[in-house]
Design a protein around this motif. Structure first.
Motif, PDB file in Angstrom:
ATOM      1  N   HIS A  28      16.527  -7.362 -10.211  1.00 50.16           N
ATOM      2  CA  HIS A  28      15.404  -6.914  -9.371  1.00 50.16           C
ATOM      3  C   HIS A  28      14.984  -7.970  -8.351  1.00 50.16           C
ATOM      4  CE1 HIS A  28      14.989  -3.661 -12.214  1.00 50.16           C
ATOM      5  NE2 HIS A  28      14.792  -4.495 -13.205  1.00 50.16           N
ATOM      6  N   PHE A  31      12.757  -7.580  -5.240  1.00 51.30           N
ATOM      7  CA  PHE A  31      11.356  -7.171  -5.364  1.00 51.30           C
ATOM      8  C   PHE A  31      10.449  -8.286  -5.894  1.00 51.30           C
ATOM      9  CE2 PHE A  31      13.565  -3.010  -6.323  1.00 51.30           C
ATOM     10  CZ  PHE A  31      13.368  -2.501  -5.059  1.00 51.30           C
ATOM     11  N   CYS A 117       2.545  -6.715  -3.940  1.00 52.50           N
ATOM     12  CA  CYS A 117       3.711  -5.845  -3.991  1.00 52.50           C
ATOM     13  C   CYS A 117       4.255  -5.661  -2.573  1.00 52.50           C
ATOM     14  CB  CYS A 117       3.278  -4.497  -4.578  1.00 52.50           C
ATOM     15  SG  CYS A 117       4.646  -3.466  -5.063  1.00 52.50           S
ATOM     16  N   ASN A 121       8.396  -1.445  -1.667  1.00 51.37           N
ATOM     17  CA  ASN A 121       8.673  -1.232  -3.092  1.00 51.37           C
ATOM     18  C   ASN A 121       7.813  -0.058  -3.588  1.00 51.37           C
ATOM     19  OD1 ASN A 121       9.421  -1.405  -5.734  1.00 51.37           O
ATOM     20  ND2 ASN A 121       8.748  -3.527  -6.036  1.00 51.37           N
ATOM     21  N   LYS A 123       8.330   2.436  -5.603  1.00 51.18           N
ATOM     22  CA  LYS A 123       8.287   2.692  -7.055  1.00 51.18           C
ATOM     23  C   LYS A 123       7.184   1.884  -7.719  1.00 51.18           C
ATOM     24  CE  LYS A 123      12.910   3.819  -8.705  1.00 51.18           C
ATOM     25  NZ  LYS A 123      13.977   3.358  -9.615  1.00 51.18           N
ATOM     26  N   GLU A 144       3.561  -7.674   2.456  1.00 49.51           N
ATOM     27  CA  GLU A 144       3.168  -7.249   1.118  1.00 49.51           C
ATOM     28  C   GLU A 144       1.681  -6.897   1.046  1.00 49.51           C
ATOM     29  OE1 GLU A 144       4.282 -10.461  -1.485  1.00 49.51           O
ATOM     30  OE2 GLU A 144       2.480 -11.590  -1.037  1.00 49.51           O
TER      31      GLU A 144
END
Ligand code: COA
Length: 150
Positions: A28, A31, A117, A121, A123, A144
């Motif tokens: 990942h 992310f 985040c 991203n 999800k 972000e």
């Protein structure tokens, strides 16, 4: 949840678990940091050691000593930041992420809680917002959002 019968699956991550943590991190990596850093065992070891002095805490979700996911928080006196949350690809959508996040939220009820985040991203954004996090800031330099738990 699939693993509901396992008692206390969440505990602090130890040095010996870093090889497993590295595997999940690298699944990942795009992310987890704004630079998309990929780790070797050595670089993760260094990162792990250095961050401890900056109020960081590392928790893992384990079944029979196998690490299925981790959450990293920065936990100074006045606030709590969820810095990273990641679940092994083969075990996603089975409640591991929810359990890790609930663990942190329950353990620090009185503190203001935040996370960051990346804006693409989707999800993870949905995941955090399902939990009651709300977007409070956008950082155009790192692309972000900052989200606050309410
Ligand atoms: C985000 C992440 C941690 C979620 O973990 P997970 O174990 O797959 O999620 P869970 O199974 O615990 O899901 C919990 C809830 O969130 C919701 N959810 C999970 N994935 C979701 C998605 N893609 N979109 C919307 N909601 C989602 C589910 O509805 C679920 O609710 P339910 O338990 O009532 O069904 C995981 O997808 C992941 O590791 N992503 C890559 C790393 C990352 O982006 N981390 C966040 C930035 S640091």
């Amino acid at each position: 949840m699939v693993f509901a019968s396992t008692k206390n699956p969440i505990r602090l991550i130890k040095n010996k678990d870093l090889e497993q943590m590295k595997e999940i991190w690298n699944q990942h990596h795009q992310f987890l940091t704004s630079t998309g850093r990929i780790h070797t065992l050595k670089s993760l070891n260094n990162w792990f050691e250095n961050r401890h002095i900056d109020f960081h805490e590392y928790y893992g979700y384990y079944i029979n000593s196998v690490l299925l996911g981790f959450i990293i928080i920065r936990n100074p006196k006045d606030s709590l930041w969820i810095k990273m949350l990641a679940v092994e690809i083969g075990f996603q959508s089975q409640g591991v992420g929810r359990a890790l996040l609930n663990f942190i939220i329950t353990k620090s009820e009185k503190k203001q809680k935040y996370t960051e985040c990346l804006i693409d991203n989707i999800k993870a954004l949905n995941f955090f917002m399902t939990f009651g996090f709300k977007i409070v800031k956008f950082d155009s330099e790192y692309n972000e959002y900052t989200l606050q738990y309410e």
